[in-house]
Each structure stands twice: as C-alpha cells, then as structure tokens.
Design a protein around this motif. Structure first.
Motif, PDB file in Angstrom:
ATOM      1  N   ARG A 231      75.982  25.983 119.505  1.00  0.00           N
ATOM      2  CA  ARG A 231      76.041  27.329 118.925  1.00  0.00           C
ATOM      3  C   ARG A 231      77.232  27.460 117.992  1.00  0.00           C
ATOM      4  NH1 ARG A 231      73.860  32.891 121.107  1.00  0.00           N
ATOM      5  NH2 ARG A 231      74.476  34.157 119.324  1.00  0.00           N
ATOM      6  N   GLN A 232      78.374  26.914 118.397  1.00  0.00           N
ATOM      7  CA  GLN A 232      79.550  27.034 117.547  1.00  0.00           C
ATOM      8  C   GLN A 232      79.364  26.284 116.239  1.00  0.00           C
ATOM      9  OE1 GLN A 232      82.428  29.052 118.122  1.00  0.00           O
ATOM     10  NE2 GLN A 232      82.371  28.607 115.930  1.00  0.00           N
ATOM     11  N   ARG A 233      78.720  25.136 116.284  1.00  0.00           N
ATOM     12  CA  ARG A 233      78.461  24.404 115.044  1.00  0.00           C
ATOM     13  C   ARG A 233      77.530  25.203 114.137  1.00  0.00           C
ATOM     14  NH1 ARG A 233      77.261  18.349 114.777  1.00  0.00           N
ATOM     15  NH2 ARG A 233      78.195  18.798 112.753  1.00  0.00           N
ATOM     16  N   ALA A 234      76.564  25.896 114.741  1.00  0.00           N
ATOM     17  CA  ALA A 234      75.678  26.748 113.943  1.00  0.00           C
ATOM     18  C   ALA A 234      76.457  27.890 113.297  1.00  0.00           C
ATOM     19  CB  ALA A 234      74.555  27.295 114.818  1.00  0.00           C
ATOM     20  N   LEU A 235      77.423  28.460 114.039  1.00  0.00           N
ATOM     21  CA  LEU A 235      78.257  29.524 113.474  1.00  0.00           C
ATOM     22  C   LEU A 235      79.130  28.989 112.342  1.00  0.00           C
ATOM     23  CD1 LEU A 235      79.365  31.331 116.774  1.00  0.00           C
ATOM     24  CD2 LEU A 235      77.612  32.072 115.151  1.00  0.00           C
ATOM     25  N   ASN A 236      79.654  27.780 112.510  1.00  0.00           N
ATOM     26  CA  ASN A 236      80.436  27.162 111.442  1.00  0.00           C
ATOM     27  C   ASN A 236      79.587  26.979 110.188  1.00  0.00           C
ATOM     28  OD1 ASN A 236      82.339  27.002 113.447  1.00  0.00           O
ATOM     29  ND2 ASN A 236      82.470  24.782 113.486  1.00  0.00           N
ATOM     30  N   ALA A 237      78.332  26.540 110.382  1.00  0.00           N
ATOM     31  CA  ALA A 237      77.426  26.356 109.251  1.00  0.00           C
ATOM     32  C   ALA A 237      77.125  27.694 108.578  1.00  0.00           C
ATOM     33  CB  ALA A 237      76.137  25.687 109.718  1.00  0.00           C
ATOM     34  N   GLU A 238      77.046  28.749 109.386  1.00  0.00           N
ATOM     35  CA  GLU A 238      76.799  30.080 108.841  1.00  0.00           C
ATOM     36  C   GLU A 238      77.960  30.513 107.954  1.00  0.00           C
ATOM     37  OE1 GLU A 238      74.136  33.586 109.080  1.00  0.00           O
ATOM     38  OE2 GLU A 238      73.996  31.417 109.157  1.00  0.00           O
ATOM     39  N   ALA A 239      79.186  30.242 108.392  1.00  0.00           N
ATOM     40  CA  ALA A 239      80.350  30.589 107.578  1.00  0.00           C
ATOM     41  C   ALA A 239      80.329  29.826 106.259  1.00  0.00           C
ATOM     42  CB  ALA A 239      81.634  30.294 108.352  1.00  0.00           C
TER      43      ALA A 239
ATOM     44  N   LEU B 296      83.302  39.157 128.770  1.00  0.00           N
ATOM     45  CA  LEU B 296      82.160  38.984 127.880  1.00  0.00           C
ATOM     46  C   LEU B 296      82.533  38.209 126.626  1.00  0.00           C
ATOM     47  CD1 LEU B 296      79.245  39.630 127.003  1.00  0.00           C
ATOM     48  CD2 LEU B 296      80.099  41.787 126.064  1.00  0.00           C
ATOM     49  N   LEU B 297      83.617  38.599 125.992  1.00  0.00           N
ATOM     50  CA  LEU B 297      83.974  38.002 124.711  1.00  0.00           C
ATOM     51  C   LEU B 297      84.563  36.601 124.856  1.00  0.00           C
ATOM     52  CD1 LEU B 297      85.391  41.150 122.898  1.00  0.00           C
ATOM     53  CD2 LEU B 297      83.116  40.137 122.721  1.00  0.00           C
ATOM     54  N   VAL B 298      85.170  36.300 126.002  1.00  0.00           N
ATOM     55  CA  VAL B 298      85.647  34.931 126.232  1.00  0.00           C
ATOM     56  C   VAL B 298      84.458  33.993 126.404  1.00  0.00           C
ATOM     57  CG1 VAL B 298      86.770  33.443 127.939  1.00  0.00           C
ATOM     58  CG2 VAL B 298      87.927  35.496 127.126  1.00  0.00           C
ATOM     59  N   GLU B 299      83.416  34.464 127.111  1.00  0.00           N
ATOM     60  CA  GLU B 299      82.235  33.642 127.334  1.00  0.00           C
ATOM     61  C   GLU B 299      81.337  33.578 126.098  1.00  0.00           C
ATOM     62  OE1 GLU B 299      80.311  35.252 130.742  1.00  0.00           O
ATOM     63  OE2 GLU B 299      81.906  34.639 132.136  1.00  0.00           O
ATOM     64  N   GLU B 300      81.285  34.673 125.341  1.00  0.00           N
ATOM     65  CA  GLU B 300      80.420  34.740 124.165  1.00  0.00           C
ATOM     66  C   GLU B 300      81.216  35.326 122.994  1.00  0.00           C
ATOM     67  OE1 GLU B 300      76.756  36.782 124.993  1.00  0.00           O
ATOM     68  OE2 GLU B 300      76.551  35.856 126.958  1.00  0.00           O
ATOM     69  N   PRO B 301      82.112  34.563 122.403  1.00  0.00           N
ATOM     70  CA  PRO B 301      82.992  35.109 121.359  1.00  0.00           C
ATOM     71  C   PRO B 301      82.250  35.620 120.135  1.00  0.00           C
ATOM     72  CG  PRO B 301      83.204  32.714 121.529  1.00  0.00           C
ATOM     73  CD  PRO B 301      82.428  33.153 122.710  1.00  0.00           C
TER      74      PRO B 301
ATOM     75  N   VAL C 207      82.422  45.451 120.398  1.00  0.00           N
ATOM     76  CA  VAL C 207      81.477  44.518 121.003  1.00  0.00           C
ATOM     77  C   VAL C 207      80.153  44.675 120.269  1.00  0.00           C
ATOM     78  CG1 VAL C 207      80.215  43.863 123.090  1.00  0.00           C
ATOM     79  CG2 VAL C 207      82.593  44.604 123.251  1.00  0.00           C
ATOM     80  N   ALA C 208      79.597  43.556 119.794  1.00  0.00           N
ATOM     81  CA  ALA C 208      78.368  43.610 119.015  1.00  0.00           C
ATOM     82  C   ALA C 208      77.143  43.451 119.900  1.00  0.00           C
ATOM     83  CB  ALA C 208      78.374  42.510 117.952  1.00  0.00           C
ATOM     84  N   ASP C 209      76.179  44.328 119.691  1.00  0.00           N
ATOM     85  CA  ASP C 209      74.861  44.249 120.339  1.00  0.00           C
ATOM     86  C   ASP C 209      74.952  44.074 121.851  1.00  0.00           C
ATOM     87  OD1 ASP C 209      73.645  44.610 117.926  1.00  0.00           O
ATOM     88  OD2 ASP C 209      73.249  42.493 117.577  1.00  0.00           O
ATOM     89  N   ALA C 210      75.733  44.924 122.485  1.00  0.00           N
ATOM     90  CA  ALA C 210      75.855  44.890 123.941  1.00  0.00           C
ATOM     91  C   ALA C 210      74.644  45.535 124.589  1.00  0.00           C
ATOM     92  CB  ALA C 210      77.131  45.610 124.383  1.00  0.00           C
ATOM     93  N   SER C 211      74.233  44.974 125.738  1.00  0.00           N
ATOM     94  CA  SER C 211      73.211  45.619 126.540  1.00  0.00           C
ATOM     95  C   SER C 211      73.822  46.875 127.162  1.00  0.00           C
ATOM     96  CB  SER C 211      72.723  44.682 127.634  1.00  0.00           C
ATOM     97  OG  SER C 211      73.765  44.446 128.573  1.00  0.00           O
TER      98      SER C 211
END
Length: 265
Positions: free
Chosen positions: A107-115, A146-151, A170-174
């Motif tokens: 997931r982090q690599r995908a976020l890096n690619a998004e940047a 929450l943010l430590v587990e899903e930054p 917090v983005a898109d929280a349940s």
C-alpha cells in the motif's frame, strides 16, 4: 562394505546453509558431532552427522534458542511433537504479521506512486476522492491508534481565506471511528467537510499538496492561485496523506489533495 563418505566442515556448512563457525559452536554445545581426520585432525562429518545437524539448523530457523536445543534432543517423540505444535502456532502468528507487513508495504508503495503521478501531471479537474474529513479530539486515544495503523487516513483541510492555517483531520472515518477520533463531539457536528453532489470535475481540481511536518508552511497559496488561473474560485483544499519525503525545498508531508471551489464561468 564401502567406507562411508565423510564431508569436511566447508562442505557440511554449505549443505546446511550455515557458517563453519556456527557448526563449531554447535559442537562446543554438544549439539552436533564431528569426527577427526587422523592425518590432519580436521573435522569430518558423516551423512548421519549432517542429518542430525540439519535438525539443529531447522530448529534454529524456527527461532529455538541454542540453550533450549539440548532439551529438544532429550524429548520423546510425543514431547517433541507437542513442542513443535507450539512452535507451529508461533510460526502461524509470524506469518500473519509478515502478511500484514507485506500488505502495508504494498500500500505504501502505491501511495508513493500516487505522489509521483500527481507531481508529473500537475493540477487537473477531478472530483474529490475522499468523502469526508472529521475533526480530531487530541485528548482521545482513538485517532492516534487509527492513524498509526492506517496513516493514509490522516487528512488535512486548508481554507482559502486562511491559506497559512492547516487543520488536521481523519479522512473517511466510519461512524465508530469518527466517534473515537472526535470524542464527545462525534457525528455530523464534527465533520469539517463533506463531499457534495456539486463537488465535480467542474468545480474541483486534483493536485499535490505539500505541508511541512510542523504544519508551519505549505504550497496551498500557490495551489489556490493556480486554481484561479484555471477558472475555479477556490474555497478550500482537502487532502489525504501519502508519504513524508524530502525534495530540493525541504522535508514535506505529501497529500493527494483537491482544490474545492466554485466555477468562475
């Protein structure tokens, strides 16, 4: 009867995928046996010696400490199976942890690619990819967990009227996550921003928002000016976290962001 083949320590270590020094240490602890060449006193290992040593190598790969291996060798078949069953449970837990780590890495690599994509393409018309930003109650433990587990759930909001002020969210929280993040506030009252049907590619522009980790500066003002140049009167910027990295201008939090505005047309 043919003499059994004997292997020197280099061959034995290569077959076992350990260092020769490791074999010597195991021998000093009474875990493996080595014969001695009568001519030069070098260590030699029979095939059976290697099989016994391979069991030690196997247990070490499982994480069994050397000090406990002698106890393993003294176990009955049933006792050994019970010990291995406990070790198998531990291995399953480690596999689950590694799977979670691999998923986070992917997931982090995908976020890096998004940047990288956002940096290449610049600003372009697009509806926001996040639906809601909720305020954070800094006295609650919920948002930190929450943010430590899903930054990537870390969001920011910048008002065009105050481009130097960055609000964390917090983005898109349940509903349950929003309650944990916002404490007693909770619910709709704590939503800093909600996407509406009017937030389309006609009124919104996707971009790369850069924010200093201390929230002391950002490129928000520049993004607002670019939006005006593209015919959108900016109201605010909303974004979600991608990564923290350094460029020629310093160290930044990079966010996938959208300038939300009104069409000037």
């Amino acid at each position: 009867m043919a003499e059994p083949r004997l292997y020197d320590i280099k061959d034995a270590a290569r077959y076992l995928e350990v260092a020769p020094s490791t074999l010597r240490y195991w021998e000093s602890q009474g875990l493996v046996r080595a014969r001695r060449n009568r001519g030069n006193d070098y260590r030699q290992y029979s095939l059976h010696d290697l099989i016994e040593a391979s069991e030690i190598a196997f247990y070490r790969k499982l994480g069994v400490p050397v000090r406990e291996l002698e106890g393993y060798r003294a176990l009955s078949a049933r006792g050994l199976d019970e010990a291995l069953a406990r070790t198998e449970d531990d291995v399953e837990r480690r596999i689950a942890q590694l799977e979670a780590t691999r998923a986070r890495l992917s997931r982090q690599r995908a976020l890096n690619a998004e940047a990288a994509r956002l940096a290449r393409q610049g600003m372009r018309p697009d509806a926001p990819g996040i639906a809601r930003l909720d305020a954070i109650d800094y006295d609650e433990a919920g948002p930190w967990r929450l943010l430590v587990e899903e930054p990537w759930r870390y969001g920011v909001l910048v008002d065009a009227a105050h481009p130097n002020e960055i609000r964390e969210a917090v983005a898109d929280a349940s509903p349950s996550e929003a309650g944990a993040a916002t404490g007693t506030c909770g619910g709709a009252a704590c939503a800093l921003w909600r996407r509406s049907p009017g937030h389309t590619a006609r009124t919104c522009l996707e971009c790369l928002l850069k924010v200093a980790p201390a929230l002391s500066e950002s490129n928000a003002r520049e993004l607002f000016d670019k939006a005006r140049g593209q015919g959108v009167e900016p109201v605010l910027i909303v974004g979600s976290y991608l990564l923290t990295a350094t460029d020629d201008a310093g160290r930044w939090d990079f966010h996938r962001a959208w300038v939300v505005g009104e069409s000037a047309a």
